[in-house]
Design an enzyme around this catalytic site. Structure first.
Site, mmCIF file in Angstrom:
data_model
loop_
_atom_site.group_PDB
_atom_site.id
_atom_site.type_symbol
_atom_site.label_atom_id
_atom_site.label_comp_id
_atom_site.label_asym_id
_atom_site.label_seq_id
_atom_site.Cartn_x
_atom_site.Cartn_y
_atom_site.Cartn_z
ATOM 1 N N TYR A 120 0.859 -1.191 0.000
ATOM 2 C CA TYR A 120 0.000 0.000 0.000
ATOM 3 C C TYR A 120 0.889 1.232 0.000
ATOM 4 O O TYR A 120 1.795 1.358 0.825
ATOM 5 C CB TYR A 120 -0.897 -0.002 1.231
ATOM 6 C CG TYR A 120 -1.768 1.227 1.358
ATOM 7 C CD1 TYR A 120 -2.839 1.434 0.491
ATOM 8 C CD2 TYR A 120 -1.524 2.179 2.337
ATOM 9 C CE1 TYR A 120 -3.642 2.568 0.613
ATOM 10 C CE2 TYR A 120 -2.324 3.305 2.471
ATOM 11 C CZ TYR A 120 -3.374 3.492 1.598
ATOM 12 O OH TYR A 120 -4.165 4.616 1.718
ATOM 13 N N ASP A 130 9.424 2.495 -0.839
ATOM 14 C CA ASP A 130 8.462 3.149 0.041
ATOM 15 C C ASP A 130 8.774 2.729 1.469
ATOM 16 O O ASP A 130 8.458 1.616 1.890
ATOM 17 C CB ASP A 130 7.041 2.741 -0.346
ATOM 18 C CG ASP A 130 5.991 3.361 0.571
ATOM 19 O OD1 ASP A 130 6.375 3.998 1.567
ATOM 20 O OD2 ASP A 130 4.790 3.175 0.293
ATOM 21 N N LYS A 163 5.859 9.242 8.845
ATOM 22 C CA LYS A 163 5.588 8.832 10.215
ATOM 23 C C LYS A 163 6.700 9.210 11.193
ATOM 24 O O LYS A 163 6.603 10.195 11.894
ATOM 25 C CB LYS A 163 5.285 7.334 10.265
ATOM 26 C CG LYS A 163 4.086 6.936 9.394
ATOM 27 C CD LYS A 163 3.684 5.506 9.625
ATOM 28 C CE LYS A 163 2.668 5.015 8.609
ATOM 29 N NZ LYS A 163 1.412 5.756 8.597
#
Length: 420
Positions: free
Chosen positions: A138, A231, A259
């Site tokens: 994702y 990613d 994050k």
């Protein structure tokens, strides 16, 4: 009336991110009032040992004093200026100092922005429209990445969400994680400009890539002149101080972060070699912008976080030790009760599957018993342990968790094992 019902009157589905609705695990989500250290507390006063840690960024737990102070001091000076600040430079230096193959960075506000922008740059630089992504990975909710698999590994993606035109996904090819042959087929059938992958996949629980697979992926991209994007929005500074680079030593052309480098504040970033990044506006023609990008509050939080991590790299060994104790305990208890389970641990990240095999790709992850996971989640929540409300998400350890916390979790799992 519960808070979720009240929320539904004003917020779509009662939540601002779908997984929070608890649909895949059942029950109603507790509404969180505060967090401290390893724990969160809901509006009814219930206390939970938190294994999602805001889905990854809180390595030092909730309300870490150093990060909290950095945020407070930044807010006192202003939350946003829409203009350059020195703290942007400071954080950029700290991040890039760790990666010899990355020269320049651009800060954005989310992981979705980071991956979307990285792909735009890769397409612009390569001059090719097709991209390869992997089933089960994702990369945010941008249109070209919301695709589902077609009839074969090398088929072009079709939209997996209404509102995404087929034209937006026709240039997205889907390959199978840890399967280099599926990647080769995609290259043979398309005009591929870039490949994007989670080298440590954290969105199908936790499935690390095999080192040989990533090495071959790097070689294939070199051969075809395609740009390789890692990613690491989730794994960057989480799996290790340098994310997958410390584990595999594979150099991607562009790396996306998120994050952790926001210390819990909304942030994302993408970094790459100078010859790639110089094509980005204002130095080049590829456009990307954001009023809140690099805002001083997020930058200050991220700077405090990264400095703490760099000053004590041994932290990852201690976190991994706790994660392994938790997962080994799950395996032992499950085996003693005749329940199939397989686990993975990478640094402070962990994942487990109620599955008879250890999954290496999304097809194998989908063989897991998600109904059992739902029962596990519900019963552990009642005992005060907050795991991800989805069998497809990774768990996280924070420094504030101690030996007693892990033992208490294992004791609770042992108590509920018969019920799941």
């Amino acid at each position: 009336m519960g808070l979720i019902e009240e929320a539904k009157k004003y917020i779509v589905g009662g939540v601002n991110s779908p997984v929070r609705a608890f649909k895949s695990v059942g029950g109603e989500p507790p509404f969180i009032e505060k967090g401290k250290g390893a724990y969160i507390y809901d509006t009814d006063g219930n206390k939970y040992l938190d294994y999602i840690q805001s889905w990854g960024p809180l390595i030092f737990g909730h309300c870490d004093e150093d990060i909290e102070n950095a945020i407070i001091e930044a807010v006192k000076k202003g939350v946003s200026f829409g203009a350059p600040t020195k703290v942007e430079i400071d954080l950029a230096k700290e991040v890039l100092e760790l990666f010899p193959h990355l020269d320049l960075i651009r800060f954005v506000n989310s992981g979705t922005e980071a991956t979307m922008s990285a792909i735009r740059v890769a397409r612009g630089v390569s001059g090719k429209d097709d991209i390869i992504k992997f089933e089960g990975c994702y990369h945010g909710h941008s249109d070209s990445l919301l695709v589902s698999a077609g009839s074969g590994a090398a088929t072009f993606g079709t939209p997996s969400s209404p509102g995404v035109p087929t034209d937006f996904t026709k240039h997205t090819l889907l390959a199978k994680y840890n399967d280099i042959e599926s990647v080769k087929k995609c290259f043979e059938n398309g005009n591929v400009g870039c490949v994007i992958i989670e080298p440590i996949a954290g969105n199908m629980s936790l499935v690390p890539a095999e080192k040989e697979f990533l090495a071959e992926l790097r070689e294939i991209c070199n051969h075809y002149g395609a740009i390789l994007i890692f990613d690491e929005v989730m794994s960057g500074f989480r799996a290790s101080l340098r994310g997958s680079f410390d584990i595999y030593g594979i150099e991607a052309d562009i790396v996306t972060f998120g994050k952790v480098i926001g210390g819990g504040m909304p942030v994302g970033a993408f970094a790459g070699r100078k010859e790639i990044m110089k094509h980005l506006s204002p130095e080049g023609p590829i456009y990307q912008a954001g009023t809140l990008s690099g805002n001083p509050v997020a930058m200050s939080a991220g700077l405090a976080m990264i400095k703490k991590l760099k000053s004590n790299p041994e932290i990852y060994k201690n976190l991994e030790k706790k994660a392994k104790k938790l997962m080994n305990g799950f395996e032992e208890i499950s085996k003693a009760n005749g329940i199939d389970i397989h686990t993975n641990v990478v640094g402070s990240m962990f994942g487990f599957f109620f599955n008879s095999i250890k999954p290496k790709n999304f097809d194998e992850v989908n063989l897991s018993n998600t109904k059992r996971y739902a029962k596990f989640h519900s019963n552990m929540l009642k005992k005060g342990f907050y795991f991800a409300p989805s069998a497809y998400e990774t768990g996280f350890i924070c420094t504030k968790m101690n030996e007693e916390d892990i033992i208490n979790t294992l004791n609770a799992y042992d108590e509920i094992i018969k019920e799941i």
